[in-house]
Design a protein around this motif. Structure first.
Motif, mmCIF file in Angstrom:
data_model
loop_
_atom_site.group_PDB
_atom_site.id
_atom_site.type_symbol
_atom_site.label_atom_id
_atom_site.label_comp_id
_atom_site.label_asym_id
_atom_site.label_seq_id
_atom_site.Cartn_x
_atom_site.Cartn_y
_atom_site.Cartn_z
ATOM 1 N N THR A 112 25.829 7.704 -43.585
ATOM 2 C CA THR A 112 25.073 6.620 -44.206
ATOM 3 C C THR A 112 24.493 5.633 -43.198
ATOM 4 O OG1 THR A 112 27.076 5.295 -44.488
ATOM 5 C CG2 THR A 112 26.457 6.737 -46.314
ATOM 6 N N MET A 113 24.663 5.930 -41.917
ATOM 7 C CA MET A 113 24.117 5.059 -40.867
ATOM 8 C C MET A 113 23.134 5.844 -40.025
ATOM 9 S SD MET A 113 27.513 3.098 -39.474
ATOM 10 C CE MET A 113 26.628 2.168 -38.236
ATOM 11 N N TYR A 114 22.124 5.135 -39.512
ATOM 12 C CA TYR A 114 21.240 5.745 -38.521
ATOM 13 C C TYR A 114 20.955 4.713 -37.452
ATOM 14 C CZ TYR A 114 17.532 7.811 -35.961
ATOM 15 O OH TYR A 114 16.785 8.290 -34.930
ATOM 16 N N PRO A 115 21.155 5.057 -36.196
ATOM 17 C CA PRO A 115 21.696 6.324 -35.722
ATOM 18 C C PRO A 115 23.133 6.528 -36.199
ATOM 19 C CG PRO A 115 21.006 4.908 -33.880
ATOM 20 C CD PRO A 115 20.839 4.129 -35.122
ATOM 21 N N ARG A 116 23.534 7.789 -36.287
ATOM 22 C CA ARG A 116 24.906 8.100 -36.667
ATOM 23 C C ARG A 116 25.859 7.552 -35.608
ATOM 24 N NH1 ARG A 116 22.417 8.952 -40.904
ATOM 25 N NH2 ARG A 116 21.922 11.030 -41.647
ATOM 26 N N PRO A 117 27.059 7.113 -36.008
ATOM 27 C CA PRO A 117 28.020 6.691 -34.985
ATOM 28 C C PRO A 117 28.293 7.864 -34.044
ATOM 29 C CG PRO A 117 28.750 6.011 -37.166
ATOM 30 C CD PRO A 117 27.587 6.936 -37.365
ATOM 31 N N PRO A 118 28.061 7.701 -32.747
ATOM 32 C CA PRO A 118 28.229 8.838 -31.844
ATOM 33 C C PRO A 118 29.693 9.166 -31.580
ATOM 34 C CG PRO A 118 27.660 6.884 -30.602
ATOM 35 C CD PRO A 118 27.583 6.505 -32.061
ATOM 36 N N ASP A 119 29.917 10.375 -31.126
ATOM 37 C CA ASP A 119 31.237 10.824 -30.692
ATOM 38 C C ASP A 119 31.475 10.209 -29.313
ATOM 39 O OD1 ASP A 119 33.463 12.105 -29.721
ATOM 40 O OD2 ASP A 119 32.781 14.132 -30.215
ATOM 41 N N LEU A 120 32.392 9.273 -29.227
ATOM 42 C CA LEU A 120 32.645 8.559 -27.977
ATOM 43 C C LEU A 120 33.412 9.395 -26.961
ATOM 44 C CD1 LEU A 120 33.500 5.052 -29.465
ATOM 45 C CD2 LEU A 120 31.295 5.885 -28.606
ATOM 46 N N THR A 121 33.923 10.552 -27.397
ATOM 47 C CA THR A 121 34.603 11.454 -26.462
ATOM 48 C C THR A 121 33.629 12.475 -25.879
ATOM 49 O OG1 THR A 121 35.210 13.095 -28.151
ATOM 50 C CG2 THR A 121 36.739 11.251 -27.812
ATOM 51 N N SER A 122 32.387 12.465 -26.345
ATOM 52 C CA SER A 122 31.409 13.469 -25.919
ATOM 53 C C SER A 122 31.000 13.277 -24.465
ATOM 54 C CB SER A 122 30.165 13.412 -26.808
ATOM 55 O OG SER A 122 29.440 12.225 -26.539
ATOM 56 N N THR A 123 30.455 14.331 -23.891
ATOM 57 C CA THR A 123 29.969 14.275 -22.512
ATOM 58 C C THR A 123 28.890 13.217 -22.363
ATOM 59 O OG1 THR A 123 30.452 16.618 -22.260
ATOM 60 C CG2 THR A 123 28.968 15.657 -20.648
ATOM 61 N N ASP A 124 27.969 13.126 -23.347
ATOM 62 C CA ASP A 124 26.889 12.140 -23.271
ATOM 63 C C ASP A 124 27.430 10.726 -23.098
ATOM 64 O OD1 ASP A 124 24.921 14.029 -23.504
ATOM 65 O OD2 ASP A 124 24.614 13.737 -25.649
ATOM 66 N N THR A 125 28.430 10.369 -23.892
ATOM 67 C CA THR A 125 29.002 9.020 -23.809
ATOM 68 C C THR A 125 29.809 8.846 -22.531
ATOM 69 O OG1 THR A 125 29.110 8.842 -26.216
ATOM 70 C CG2 THR A 125 30.509 7.349 -24.954
ATOM 71 N N GLN A 126 30.625 9.836 -22.207
ATOM 72 C CA GLN A 126 31.497 9.708 -21.044
ATOM 73 C C GLN A 126 30.730 9.715 -19.723
ATOM 74 O OE1 GLN A 126 34.826 9.008 -21.043
ATOM 75 N NE2 GLN A 126 34.606 8.755 -23.253
ATOM 76 N N GLU A 127 29.510 10.254 -19.728
ATOM 77 C CA GLU A 127 28.691 10.231 -18.509
ATOM 78 C C GLU A 127 27.998 8.881 -18.290
ATOM 79 O OE1 GLU A 127 26.089 13.615 -18.757
ATOM 80 O OE2 GLU A 127 27.581 14.940 -17.847
ATOM 81 N N MET A 128 28.023 8.018 -19.297
ATOM 82 C CA MET A 128 27.481 6.679 -19.099
ATOM 83 C C MET A 128 28.368 5.926 -18.109
ATOM 84 S SD MET A 128 26.517 5.652 -23.033
ATOM 85 C CE MET A 128 25.875 4.030 -22.608
ATOM 86 N N SER A 129 27.755 5.038 -17.339
ATOM 87 C CA SER A 129 28.550 4.252 -16.387
ATOM 88 C C SER A 129 29.355 3.201 -17.152
ATOM 89 C CB SER A 129 27.636 3.574 -15.369
ATOM 90 O OG SER A 129 26.943 2.499 -15.966
ATOM 91 N N ASP A 130 30.359 2.634 -16.472
ATOM 92 C CA ASP A 130 31.151 1.556 -17.077
ATOM 93 C C ASP A 130 30.231 0.416 -17.517
ATOM 94 O OD1 ASP A 130 33.403 3.013 -16.487
ATOM 95 O OD2 ASP A 130 34.064 1.741 -14.829
ATOM 96 N N GLY A 131 29.284 0.074 -16.656
ATOM 97 C CA GLY A 131 28.367 -1.028 -16.953
ATOM 98 C C GLY A 131 27.485 -0.751 -18.158
ATOM 99 N N GLU A 132 27.035 0.487 -18.305
ATOM 100 C CA GLU A 132 26.198 0.842 -19.464
ATOM 101 C C GLU A 132 26.997 0.750 -20.757
ATOM 102 O OE1 GLU A 132 22.973 3.921 -17.519
ATOM 103 O OE2 GLU A 132 25.014 4.635 -17.885
ATOM 104 N N LEU A 133 28.253 1.193 -20.726
ATOM 105 C CA LEU A 133 29.114 1.059 -21.903
ATOM 106 C C LEU A 133 29.357 -0.421 -22.209
ATOM 107 C CD1 LEU A 133 31.736 3.876 -21.166
ATOM 108 C CD2 LEU A 133 29.969 3.900 -22.955
ATOM 109 N N TYR A 134 29.640 -1.189 -21.171
ATOM 110 C CA TYR A 134 29.878 -2.622 -21.334
ATOM 111 C C TYR A 134 28.652 -3.303 -21.942
ATOM 112 C CZ TYR A 134 30.819 -7.478 -20.080
ATOM 113 O OH TYR A 134 31.011 -8.839 -20.125
ATOM 114 N N TRP A 135 27.458 -2.996 -21.419
ATOM 115 C CA TRP A 135 26.222 -3.600 -21.924
ATOM 116 C C TRP A 135 26.037 -3.278 -23.404
ATOM 117 C CZ3 TRP A 135 21.742 -2.265 -24.347
ATOM 118 C CH2 TRP A 135 20.719 -3.210 -24.329
ATOM 119 N N THR A 136 26.334 -2.034 -23.790
ATOM 120 C CA THR A 136 26.178 -1.616 -25.187
ATOM 121 C C THR A 136 27.146 -2.371 -26.088
ATOM 122 O OG1 THR A 136 25.480 0.573 -24.434
ATOM 123 C CG2 THR A 136 26.164 0.372 -26.745
#
Length: 196
Positions: A112-136
């Protein structure tokens, strides 16, 4: 008499301007057609699954919105100072409702949401830097259900603790997730009892 030698020659500047305008016109046309198809077929509701094109454009637009200086930023919380229970509690309080305690995004909000809540264990999320996660976490994601948390700035320890927990998520077993969830719920009940 006309021929190749009598045609006006375009200067490099004119050629560049013509090429830029042609490219912008083509991009504008493609975006207009894509927007028209989206509105005609599904509208802008959050329930329909977005097309691959729409998802790609949205993801690239969001990624390019993160200031580049965050790419190299490292979490100031050291491994020695990391407390799994405390970090899990911050995550449970702010993130689990949409992403699930296991981070996989399989909650009541998934469809019921868009964008869909992403899988935070996925490679896409885990490849983000600490700073990018923090900014988000600090700024949220516009036109989505992801809110901004805390006050502006780069020294929010709660947000950094959530980043630290996100790094642990792929390594946690289902049993550990359950224990962390129960620990958070018990702490919540304890706080509520003290408030009354």
């Amino acid at each position: 008499m006309s021929g190749p030698d009598t045609e006006p020659k375009r200067t490099p500047v004119v050629r560049t301007i013509v090429n830029v305008w042609a490219t912008l016109s083509l991009v504008g046309f493609v975006l207009t057609v894509a927007a028209g198809l989206i509105l005609w077929s599904k509208g802008l509701g959050a329930r329909p699954e977005p097309s691959a094109l729409e998802a790609n454009v949205s993801m690239h637009a969001w990624e390019s919105s993160i200031p580049t200086r965050y790419e190299e930023m490292k979490n100031p919380i050291s491994a020695a100072a990391f407390d799994l229970n405390e970090s899990a509690s911050h995550y449970a309080e702010h993130c689990a409702v949409c992403h699930g305690m296991n981070g996989k995004g399989e909650t009541a909000f998934k469809g019921t949401m868009y964008p869909r809540p992403p899988d935070l264990t996925s490679t896409d999320t885990q490849e983000m830097s600490d700073g990018e996660l923090y900014w988000t976490i600090k700024n949220g994601v516009r036109w989505s259900g992801m809110p901004a948390f805390g006050e502006p700035g780069e020294n929010d320890q709660h947000a950094w603790k959530i980043v630290a927990f996100l790094r642990q998520l792929p390594k946690l077993s289902p049993e550990q997730i359950i224990v962390l969830q129960q620990s958070h719920e018990a702490a919540d009940h304890s706080h509520m009892d003290h408030d009354h």
